[in-house]
Design an enzyme around this catalytic site. Structure first.
Site, short mmCIF file in Angstrom:
data_model
loop_
_atom_site.label_atom_id
_atom_site.label_comp_id
_atom_site.label_asym_id
_atom_site.label_seq_id
_atom_site.Cartn_x
_atom_site.Cartn_y
_atom_site.Cartn_z
N ASP A 69 73.63 -52.67 0.59
CA ASP A 69 72.35 -52.16 0.11
C ASP A 69 71.99 -50.90 0.90
O ASP A 69 72.61 -50.60 1.91
CB ASP A 69 71.25 -53.21 0.36
CG ASP A 69 71.23 -53.63 1.82
OD1 ASP A 69 71.93 -54.60 2.16
OD2 ASP A 69 70.57 -52.96 2.63
N ASP A 88 69.20 -49.36 3.36
CA ASP A 88 68.20 -49.95 4.24
C ASP A 88 66.79 -49.48 3.83
O ASP A 88 66.64 -48.52 3.07
CB ASP A 88 68.51 -49.58 5.70
CG ASP A 88 67.99 -50.63 6.66
OD1 ASP A 88 68.22 -51.82 6.41
OD2 ASP A 88 67.36 -50.25 7.66
#
Ligand code: ZN
Length: 190
Positions: free
Chosen positions: A130, A132
């Site tokens: 992902d 951050d």
């Protein structure tokens, strides 16, 4: 070859490295607290060199194996290891990104320095799950997101580790094995 290959899930601090990228970092920033980070905590301190925390041979092999496996590979970068278990705040994440650091995770330290303390090689294979909190505009990373993404990539990651193990040279030419040369240890290593 005494090489530790360490896969882990990380958040990306750079917009250009998205989910699915593999970062093989060459630097590390320790933002953990309270984790024991030495084996030599009795009978005199042992100060090992940690300027370059990762094995250059392991890194080169991992990068090449990932490239052959068709991964989106990032050769080099800085892994920030935070204490967790919570994720970073947006401000922390933006601060890490402003420092030019590449990825953030909760594992990999003290593992890397503990390996160095035993003169083992250590290489991180960091899978971006992902962006951050400071890098993406949305709600920030969730636990479910990370687990789901890692689960879909775990088979592929396993075969990458197997390929890298296969490609490791038999002879050790890196400096990792000399990490303890000239250092008096408080006890004999097994
Ligand atoms: Zn090495």
């Amino acid at each position: 070859m005494r090489q530790v290959l360490a896969p882990s899930a990380v958040g990306s601090l750079k917009a250009e490295h998205g989910p699915g990228a593999i970062v093989v970092p060459d630097q590390l920033v320790d933002r953990t607290s309270g984790r024991v980070q030495t084996y030599y905590d009795a009978g005199g301190a042992v100060h090992v060199s940690f300027a370059d925390p990762y094995c250059p041979t392991g890194r080169a092999v991992a990068v090449s194996a990932a490239r052959s496996g068709g991964w989106d590979i990032v050769d080099g970068g800085t892994l920030v290891v935070i204490e967790g278990p919570r994720f970073s705040t947006r401000a922390e994440s933006q601060w890490f990104a402003r420092n030019g650091w590449t990825i953030v995770g909760m594992t990999g330290f003290p593992e890397a320095v503990l390996a160095r303390e035993l003169a083992l090689c250590y290489t991180s294979l960091s899978l971006v799950t992902d962006h951050d909190a400071g890098v993406e505009a949305g709600e920030g990373v969730t636990h479910e997101e990370v687990l789901r993404f890692f689960a879909t990539n775990v088979t592929k990651m396993r075969s990458l580790v197997a390929d890298a193990v296969e490609a490791l040279p038999k002879e050790r030419t890196c400096a990792c094995g000399s990490a303890l040369d000239g250092i008096k240890l408080p006890f004999d290593l097994p």
